[in-house]
Motif scaffolding. Structure first.
Motif, mmCIF file in Angstrom:
data_model
loop_
_atom_site.group_PDB
_atom_site.id
_atom_site.type_symbol
_atom_site.label_atom_id
_atom_site.label_comp_id
_atom_site.label_asym_id
_atom_site.label_seq_id
_atom_site.Cartn_x
_atom_site.Cartn_y
_atom_site.Cartn_z
ATOM 1 N N THR A 31 0.838 -1.314 0.108
ATOM 2 C CA THR A 31 0.134 0.126 0.000
ATOM 3 C C THR A 31 0.770 1.256 -0.033
ATOM 4 O O THR A 31 2.185 1.196 0.051
ATOM 5 C CB THR A 31 -0.914 -0.022 1.233
ATOM 6 N N THR A 40 -9.483 7.189 1.815
ATOM 7 C CA THR A 40 -10.107 7.252 3.021
ATOM 8 C C THR A 40 -9.961 8.367 3.836
ATOM 9 O O THR A 40 -10.804 8.700 4.911
ATOM 10 C CB THR A 40 -9.444 6.109 3.987
ATOM 11 N N VAL A 158 -5.321 -1.186 6.703
ATOM 12 C CA VAL A 158 -4.827 0.186 6.802
ATOM 13 C C VAL A 158 -6.329 1.103 7.500
ATOM 14 O O VAL A 158 -5.914 2.340 7.625
ATOM 15 C CB VAL A 158 -4.761 0.762 5.529
ATOM 16 N N ARG A 218 -16.207 -1.645 -0.760
ATOM 17 C CA ARG A 218 -17.077 -1.120 -1.756
ATOM 18 C C ARG A 218 -18.816 -1.370 -1.387
ATOM 19 O O ARG A 218 -19.383 -0.295 -1.694
ATOM 20 C CB ARG A 218 -16.717 -1.651 -3.114
ATOM 21 N N HIS A 252 -19.973 8.867 12.479
ATOM 22 C CA HIS A 252 -18.967 7.602 12.539
ATOM 23 C C HIS A 252 -17.853 7.908 11.729
ATOM 24 O O HIS A 252 -18.018 8.366 10.457
ATOM 25 C CB HIS A 252 -19.671 6.417 12.437
ATOM 26 N N ASN A 255 -14.798 7.025 7.003
ATOM 27 C CA ASN A 255 -13.969 7.157 5.649
ATOM 28 C C ASN A 255 -14.436 8.568 5.454
ATOM 29 O O ASN A 255 -15.800 8.973 5.303
ATOM 30 C CB ASN A 255 -14.672 6.400 4.393
ATOM 31 N N ILE A 258 -17.233 9.382 2.965
ATOM 32 C CA ILE A 258 -18.742 9.012 3.309
ATOM 33 C C ILE A 258 -19.079 10.189 4.162
ATOM 34 O O ILE A 258 -20.137 10.870 4.006
ATOM 35 C CB ILE A 258 -18.689 7.552 4.337
ATOM 36 N N GLY A 313 -22.441 0.211 11.051
ATOM 37 C CA GLY A 313 -21.481 -0.722 11.282
ATOM 38 C C GLY A 313 -21.916 -2.166 10.796
ATOM 39 O O GLY A 313 -23.132 -2.648 10.394
HETATM 40 O O1 UT7 Z 1 -17.315 1.041 10.104
HETATM 41 C C1 UT7 Z 1 -17.921 0.162 9.358
HETATM 42 C C2 UT7 Z 1 -18.355 0.777 7.948
HETATM 43 N N1 UT7 Z 1 -17.115 0.510 7.182
HETATM 44 C C3 UT7 Z 1 -17.073 1.398 6.270
HETATM 45 O O2 UT7 Z 1 -17.820 2.309 5.927
HETATM 46 C C4 UT7 Z 1 -15.987 1.395 5.119
HETATM 47 C C5 UT7 Z 1 -16.664 1.507 3.874
HETATM 48 N N2 UT7 Z 1 -15.879 1.093 2.718
HETATM 49 C C6 UT7 Z 1 -14.674 2.146 2.292
HETATM 50 O O3 UT7 Z 1 -14.446 3.032 3.157
HETATM 51 C C7 UT7 Z 1 -13.971 1.884 1.048
HETATM 52 O O4 UT7 Z 1 -14.879 1.123 0.141
HETATM 53 C C8 UT7 Z 1 -12.593 1.446 1.037
HETATM 54 C C9 UT7 Z 1 -11.578 2.376 1.740
HETATM 55 C C10 UT7 Z 1 -12.624 0.164 2.117
HETATM 56 C C11 UT7 Z 1 -12.086 1.037 -0.283
HETATM 57 O O5 UT7 Z 1 -12.070 2.028 -1.098
HETATM 58 P P1 UT7 Z 1 -12.782 2.021 -2.542
HETATM 59 O O6 UT7 Z 1 -12.572 3.125 -3.129
HETATM 60 O O7 UT7 Z 1 -14.147 1.415 -2.498
HETATM 61 O O8 UT7 Z 1 -11.697 0.862 -3.270
HETATM 62 P P2 UT7 Z 1 -12.030 -0.651 -3.635
HETATM 63 O O9 UT7 Z 1 -12.384 -1.413 -2.729
HETATM 64 O O10 UT7 Z 1 -12.945 -0.536 -4.939
HETATM 65 O O11 UT7 Z 1 -10.587 -0.999 -4.310
HETATM 66 C C12 UT7 Z 1 -9.894 -0.469 -5.478
HETATM 67 C C13 UT7 Z 1 -8.556 -1.201 -5.622
HETATM 68 C C14 UT7 Z 1 -8.572 -2.639 -5.540
HETATM 69 O O12 UT7 Z 1 -7.679 -2.948 -6.608
HETATM 70 P P3 UT7 Z 1 -8.299 -3.427 -7.956
HETATM 71 O O13 UT7 Z 1 -9.100 -4.587 -7.568
HETATM 72 O O14 UT7 Z 1 -9.033 -2.358 -8.437
HETATM 73 O O15 UT7 Z 1 -7.092 -3.632 -8.841
HETATM 74 C C15 UT7 Z 1 -7.982 -2.881 -4.238
HETATM 75 O O16 UT7 Z 1 -7.179 -4.014 -4.441
HETATM 76 O O17 UT7 Z 1 -7.698 -0.688 -4.489
HETATM 77 C C16 UT7 Z 1 -7.049 -1.763 -3.928
HETATM 78 N N3 UT7 Z 1 -6.717 -1.715 -2.527
HETATM 79 C C17 UT7 Z 1 -5.497 -1.054 -2.259
HETATM 80 N N4 UT7 Z 1 -4.561 -0.404 -2.983
HETATM 81 C C18 UT7 Z 1 -3.661 0.023 -2.071
HETATM 82 C C19 UT7 Z 1 -7.267 -1.929 -1.527
HETATM 83 N N5 UT7 Z 1 -6.893 -1.606 -0.244
HETATM 84 C C20 UT7 Z 1 -5.634 -1.073 -0.986
HETATM 85 C C21 UT7 Z 1 -4.580 -0.422 -0.055
HETATM 86 N N6 UT7 Z 1 -3.709 0.111 -0.746
HETATM 87 N N7 UT7 Z 1 -4.413 -0.372 1.200
#
Ligand code: UT7
Length: 325
Positions: A31, A40, A158, A218, A252, A255, A258, A313
């Motif tokens: 990462t 985030t 992370v 996502r 909360h 992110n 959000i 959550g």
């Molecule tokens: O507290 C309970 C509630 N929880 C939440 O509200 C969390 C909600 N979700 C989120 O905050 C976001 O969805 C995340 C921060 C978890 C992820 O962000 P995203 O913009 O939705 O990314 P994504 O899941 O669509 O992933 C995009 C890409 C993926 O790669 P590919 O498949 O597109 O090639 C992931 O593998 O980013 C990749 N990725 C990372 N890259 C670098 C995922 N984690 C990381 C990382 N570093 N740590």
């Protein structure tokens, strides 16, 4: 007509000493600081020391909340502690805090609604107060999520941090209007169909292991935006308010995108949103009381202000609470 209100008379926060930066994490998983910050808003998180438990964090935050409220621990007749990372399967972490504070009367128990836990715990305490079963409650959100993370999974490791926040809630007579200080309304929801989107793959009854947090980020993001927007409107409507009536949104902290999305949907100025996710990451049940304590502690949130707290959550669970501070 007088009604009993639950007035928040003091807030406290505690964060473990050790800070883990994005740069440090980039040395252990694939990462980088830029990805974490842009996706985030997180810059760093606090991590509990070896031998430092959820109850230790909770106790430290509780002592600070009691001091801020000018309340002697002997006055407390109810402790409701929200956590998904208890010290042990049983007894409750709340009873450890109770013992740590030297309290031997009243009830102490845990509430489990993961990241929405503090809102659920506050609603429980508010209902005890309204039912005349408590005059002085300590409501805590405390977590050591570092203990349930898979530190090799960059999708999740992370995102989270450790910490605790607490508030003292006192029964106070009001006139039953929005002008009263205290909790004006609470709104709780759950929908167990979404278990697989956010859960821990272990437990005493299923695997006899602690397990690790698993999340389809996502999908959770999508549900969070929809559910939080709905519950915020439900809370405003219940009080005959519009977003213009809010002095502060204390959301909360999962992110930054959000938080900003919720504020934008409400047409709420970004300056009215308390943001700590950059400094603390997602501390689950601790995130709302930590943010509240920060806003009160630095003088932004003042007595008489209208505050809307919300969270979403695992479960899914989600909820909101409107308070006149
Ligand atoms: O507290 C309970 C509630 N929880 C939440 O509200 C969390 C909600 N979700 C989120 O905050 C976001 O969805 C995340 C921060 C978890 C992820 O962000 P995203 O913009 O939705 O990314 P994504 O899941 O669509 O992933 C995009 C890409 C993926 O790669 P590919 O498949 O597109 O090639 C992931 O593998 O980013 C990749 N990725 C990372 N890259 C670098 C995922 N984690 C990381 C990382 N570093 N740590």
């Amino acid at each position: 007509m007088t009604v009993t209100r639950s007035v928040i008379t003091g807030c406290g926060a505690y964060l473990p000493e050790r800070v883990l930066t994005n740069e440090e994490l980039a040395g252990t998983v694939d990462t980088d600081d830029e990805w974490i910050k842009s996706r985030t808003g997180i810059c760093k998180r606090h991590i509990a020391a070896k031998g430092e438990f959820t109850s230790d964090l909770a106790l430290a935050a509780s002592r600070r909340a009691l001091a801020a409220a000018g309340t002697d621990p002997d006055e407390v007749d109810l402790i409701v502690l929200a956590t998904a990372t208890p010290d042990e399967t049983f007894p409750s972490t709340a009873t450890r805090v109770q013992a740590g504070l030297g309290i031997t009367r009243g009830a102490a128990f845990d509430v489990q609604a993961v990241c929405s836990g503090f809102i659920f715990a506050l609603a429980v305490a508010d209902n005890f107060v309204k039912a005349q079963q408590s005059k002085c409650a300590l409501v805590i959100g405390a977590e050591t999520f570092s203990r349930i993370l898979d530190w090799e999974d960059r999708n999740t490791c992370v995102l989270f941090g450790d910490g605790a926040g607490a508030v003292v809630v006192k029964a106070t007579e009001g006139q039953g209007t929005n002008e009263d200080r205290g909790i004006l309304s609470t709104h709780l929801h759950s929908d167990g169909r979404h278990h697989d989107l956010l859960y821990v793959d272990g437990g005493p009854s299923s695997t006899q292991t602690t397990g690790h947090l698993r999340m389809q980020g996502r999908d959770v993001f999508r549900h969070a935006v929809t559910n939080l927007s709905a519950v915020v409107h439900e809370a405003l409507d219940a009080n005959g308010m519009s977003a213009d009536d809010l002095d502060w949104l204390v959301p909360h902290q999962a992110n930054k995108r959000i938080l900003e999305g919720t504020a934008r949907k409400l047409n709420l100025a970004p300056e009215k949103v308390i943001i700590t996710v950059d400094q603390h990451a997602n501390t689950s049940a601790a995130s709302v009381p930590l943010a509240l304590a920060e806003g009160v502690g630095d003088g932004r949130i003042k007595q008489g202000d209208i505050v809307l707290m919300e969270a979403m959550g695992g479960g899914f669970t989600w909820g909101a609470c409107v308070v006149r501070m």
